[in-house]
Design an enzyme around this catalytic site. Sequence first.
Site, PDB file in Angstrom:
ATOM      1  N   CYS A 179      43.759  78.565  40.004  1.00 58.30           N
ATOM      2  CA  CYS A 179      42.996  77.396  40.981  1.00 58.30           C
ATOM      3  C   CYS A 179      43.611  77.115  42.258  1.00 58.30           C
ATOM      4  O   CYS A 179      44.591  76.679  42.135  1.00 58.30           O
ATOM      5  CB  CYS A 179      42.724  76.529  39.923  1.00 58.30           C
ATOM      6  SG  CYS A 179      42.339  75.058  41.367  1.00 58.30           S
ATOM      7  N   LYS A 188      46.237  30.219  57.708  1.00 61.44           N
ATOM      8  CA  LYS A 188      45.026  31.109  56.290  1.00 61.44           C
ATOM      9  C   LYS A 188      46.236  32.887  56.404  1.00 61.44           C
ATOM     10  O   LYS A 188      46.661  33.117  58.001  1.00 61.44           O
ATOM     11  CB  LYS A 188      44.067  32.049  56.509  1.00 61.44           C
ATOM     12  CG  LYS A 188      43.541  30.469  56.221  1.00 61.44           C
ATOM     13  CD  LYS A 188      42.760  29.830  54.761  1.00 61.44           C
ATOM     14  CE  LYS A 188      41.776  30.619  54.871  1.00 61.44           C
ATOM     15  NZ  LYS A 188      41.425  30.641  53.323  1.00 61.44           N
ATOM     16  N   CYS A 236      35.719  72.452  37.170  1.00 60.96           N
ATOM     17  CA  CYS A 236      36.535  71.840  38.693  1.00 60.96           C
ATOM     18  C   CYS A 236      35.850  72.474  39.600  1.00 60.96           C
ATOM     19  O   CYS A 236      35.212  73.250  40.124  1.00 60.96           O
ATOM     20  CB  CYS A 236      37.563  72.696  38.117  1.00 60.96           C
ATOM     21  SG  CYS A 236      38.589  72.732  39.691  1.00 60.96           S
ATOM     22  N   SER A 241      37.846  18.647  53.391  1.00 60.50           N
ATOM     23  CA  SER A 241      38.854  20.282  53.017  1.00 60.50           C
ATOM     24  C   SER A 241      39.382  20.595  54.550  1.00 60.50           C
ATOM     25  O   SER A 241      40.131  19.300  54.155  1.00 60.50           O
ATOM     26  CB  SER A 241      37.842  21.077  53.449  1.00 60.50           C
ATOM     27  OG  SER A 241      37.785  21.897  53.320  1.00 60.50           O
ATOM     28  N   LYS A 275      49.259  27.023  50.529  1.00 61.47           N
ATOM     29  CA  LYS A 275      48.215  27.186  50.153  1.00 61.47           C
ATOM     30  C   LYS A 275      47.626  27.878  49.312  1.00 61.47           C
ATOM     31  O   LYS A 275      47.076  29.052  48.871  1.00 61.47           O
ATOM     32  CB  LYS A 275      47.088  27.272  51.189  1.00 61.47           C
ATOM     33  CG  LYS A 275      45.632  26.775  51.122  1.00 61.47           C
ATOM     34  CD  LYS A 275      45.065  27.257  52.035  1.00 61.47           C
ATOM     35  CE  LYS A 275      43.783  26.610  51.941  1.00 61.47           C
ATOM     36  NZ  LYS A 275      42.562  26.615  51.220  1.00 61.47           N
TER      37      LYS A 275
HETATM   38  S1  IVH Z   1      45.334  19.230  51.070  1.00 59.07           S
HETATM   39  C1  IVH Z   1      43.246  16.491  53.045  1.00 59.07           C
HETATM   40  N1  IVH Z   1      47.318  21.579  50.436  1.00 59.07           N
HETATM   41  O1  IVH Z   1      42.453  23.657  49.681  1.00 59.07           O
HETATM   42  C2  IVH Z   1      43.174  17.822  53.174  1.00 59.07           C
HETATM   43  N2  IVH Z   1      44.671  21.403  50.240  1.00 59.07           N
HETATM   44  O2  IVH Z   1      40.344  24.580  51.621  1.00 59.07           O
HETATM   45  C3  IVH Z   1      43.099  18.339  52.101  1.00 59.07           C
HETATM   46  N3  IVH Z   1      44.434  23.408  48.240  1.00 59.07           N
HETATM   47  O3  IVH Z   1      40.021  21.755  49.109  1.00 59.07           O
HETATM   48  C4  IVH Z   1      43.512  19.078  51.319  1.00 59.07           C
HETATM   49  N4  IVH Z   1      46.617  24.318  47.887  1.00 59.07           N
HETATM   50  O4  IVH Z   1      41.313  22.948  47.140  1.00 59.07           O
HETATM   51  C5  IVH Z   1      45.518  21.197  50.547  1.00 59.07           C
HETATM   52  N5  IVH Z   1      48.401  22.669  49.743  1.00 59.07           N
HETATM   53  C6  IVH Z   1      47.138  22.128  49.269  1.00 59.07           C
HETATM   54  C7  IVH Z   1      46.494  23.051  49.240  1.00 59.07           C
HETATM   55  C8  IVH Z   1      45.407  22.932  49.032  1.00 59.07           C
HETATM   56  C9  IVH Z   1      45.333  25.019  48.100  1.00 59.07           C
HETATM   57  C10 IVH Z   1      43.220  24.019  48.608  1.00 59.07           C
HETATM   58  C11 IVH Z   1      42.471  22.544  48.355  1.00 59.07           C
HETATM   59  C12 IVH Z   1      41.496  21.880  49.508  1.00 59.07           C
HETATM   60  C13 IVH Z   1      41.234  23.314  49.845  1.00 59.07           C
HETATM   61  C14 IVH Z   1      40.710  23.398  51.251  1.00 59.07           C
END
Ligand code: IVH
Length: 665
Positions: A430, A313, A407, A81, A115
């Site tokens: 009204c 984020k 009303c 993640s 992302k």
């Molecule tokens: S890289 C090794 N790149 O976000 C790193 N993830 O919060 C692995 N995601 O599991 C993730 N866009 O499902 C990466 N451009 C992006 C992404 C991305 C969306 C998702 C993905 C990951 C999650 C992590």
Amino acid sequence: MKAIENRLKKLRDIIEQHNYNYYILDAPTISDGEYDAIFRDLYALETKHPELIIPTSPTQRVGAEPLIEFGTIEHRVPMLSLSNAMDTEELIVFDERMKKELCIKENILYIAEPKLDGLGIELIYEQGIFIKGSTRGNGFTGEDITRNLKTIRSLPLKLIGGNAPTLLEVRAEVFIKKHDFFKLNKSRESEKIPVFANPRNAAAGSMRQLDTRITIKRPLSFFCYGAGKIEGINFETHHEYLLALKRMGLPVNPLIKTVNGAKGIKAYYHELEKIRNELPYEIDGTVFKVNDYQLQNKLGTRSRSPRWAIAGKFKPQQATTIIHDIVVQVGRTGALTPVARLAPVNVAGVTITNATLHNQDEIDRKDIRIGDTILIERAGDVIPRIVQVILEKRPKESTPYRINTHCPICNQKSFKPNDEVVARCLNISCPAQVKGRIQHFVSKPAMNIDGLGERIIDQLVETGLLKTVDDIFTLEQQALSELDGLGKKSAEKLIQSINKSKRTVFSRFVYALGIRNVGEHIAQVLEKHYNGRLKEFKNAKPEELKNIDEIGPIVAQSVVQFWQNNNNRKIVNNCIERGVFLKEMTKHINQPFSGQIFVFTGSLKNLTRQEIKERVEHLGGKTAVSVSKKTSYLVVGPGAGSKLKKAEDLAVSIISEDEFLDIAH
Ligand code: IVH
């Protein structure tokens, strides 16, 4: 210590429950932002007390358990993640850490990516052929969703370009575009199936659908951004890898680019945040990855996420809150609009306390009730909307909400035509409608009268000083200064503002009248056509109106209906008599005062000398200070003296101020 342990246990339990709701049930009960906040709380507390970390803590694993109905696929390289940065400051800290750990002074090159907010997947290609694919699952084992993936049209079953690597494991995100999501939910609504809360849930739900016939109907897309195990080809940088994917026919987000150091990171984050709501798909942030694979290896990974990447984020655009009450507001057209009063909640940086529920149909469709916990969304400048009710949190004793048939302001029975969704109060007296019409009349794009706020209007309506909009021009400073919240000074200012507003243009005045279906734009269209000729506009026939470009039968009918009402005509006449003057009127038209000379004497009640001069000139006439044989009209007010006598002697026409106003428009 016991207290900390208890707190840790509580946070872990909460997170596990949400993981279950999210991954297994596909029915999250809180927003991502709220989940992140709890997760961060736990993470922070564990970092402070590392001795209390247990292997089963949610922080120690990557995702959630796979569904048993699908076969499973083990990821040869764990699907990690990302750690999160909540703002650019945290991103800068990340860049500093990278430099420190790599002992580098110069700027690091990063690959910056949107992302995507979808479902993480892995695709396995052997000798260029798509073999199988899986979800991320718990990071080590995912569900085998090969059959579902094969329904995605943009997924190449065979890579292009000839020399494909022996093994290519690609990581990607599956998503549904916003407008496809919208269409999907619309059709679910009409089939009375629960709607998806957001495109991510729709994408995840579609991918983890056991019946492929359903998946094939879902408009899924995907973008590739990562790698698992690769054999038969080597890449030195992430950038090189992404270019190779593109060459092989795999979709890569076109917004991905190389950025330089902290400055580049910051600029990309802001750039993307700005265009976020215009993108055809949802993103919840940015991702920055160290470009050089050697450097990535040096940095290594933690248990849950790589050290060489971070997610920047954005502020979440969804949140959950509680409906404390539902009130019905009555607008200037009598429309009864139910509004939910919410426990204050911050969504994308703005505190939301109310949300419109639109009408009974909308309430029924979403089954919204007092006491419900709801998911609310605010995207950009769009007004907040209720996405869905979180049924698990509904209080046991709750009952469906029905808008009262009367009303809430004047208590008269409301009316809803069968072919409309909105119920209306039909009582034009009204107080809510009266107030609404006045508020609209004085508003900025209309007559633009400063200082007549809601509280003052309420008092003026309640004391009977204002019944209709034309009464505004009879208001006196003395009476105004006695109102609550209005001193002598503000009363004086208000009068000035009212007087100033009288010189306006046709389109503003027509818009201010609040004719049904005549908004600002239509008012401007009408202005162009009528060139300010209010009289002609008043007597317009439906056919004539319909012939105007952009005016359809509905607007035409609304206009005709408006003028059929004698009360409306009287209000407009009063406005003109009390000094409302449409500046543009004389620009293009015949000039009824052409060749005529006006002289004024005595005190006048509606207009200043300057306003009179301008009005006469606009209509093609002239003003003079003394009466002579050439004078066409002497306009007299109380206290007239020698000029009146002279005019009588010279048989000049003598008229009152009201008579002047009658001919001066
Ligand atoms: S890289 C090794 N790149 O976000 C790193 N993830 O919060 C692995 N995601 O599991 C993730 N866009 O499902 C990466 N451009 C992006 C992404 C991305 C969306 C998702 C993905 C990951 C999650 C992590």
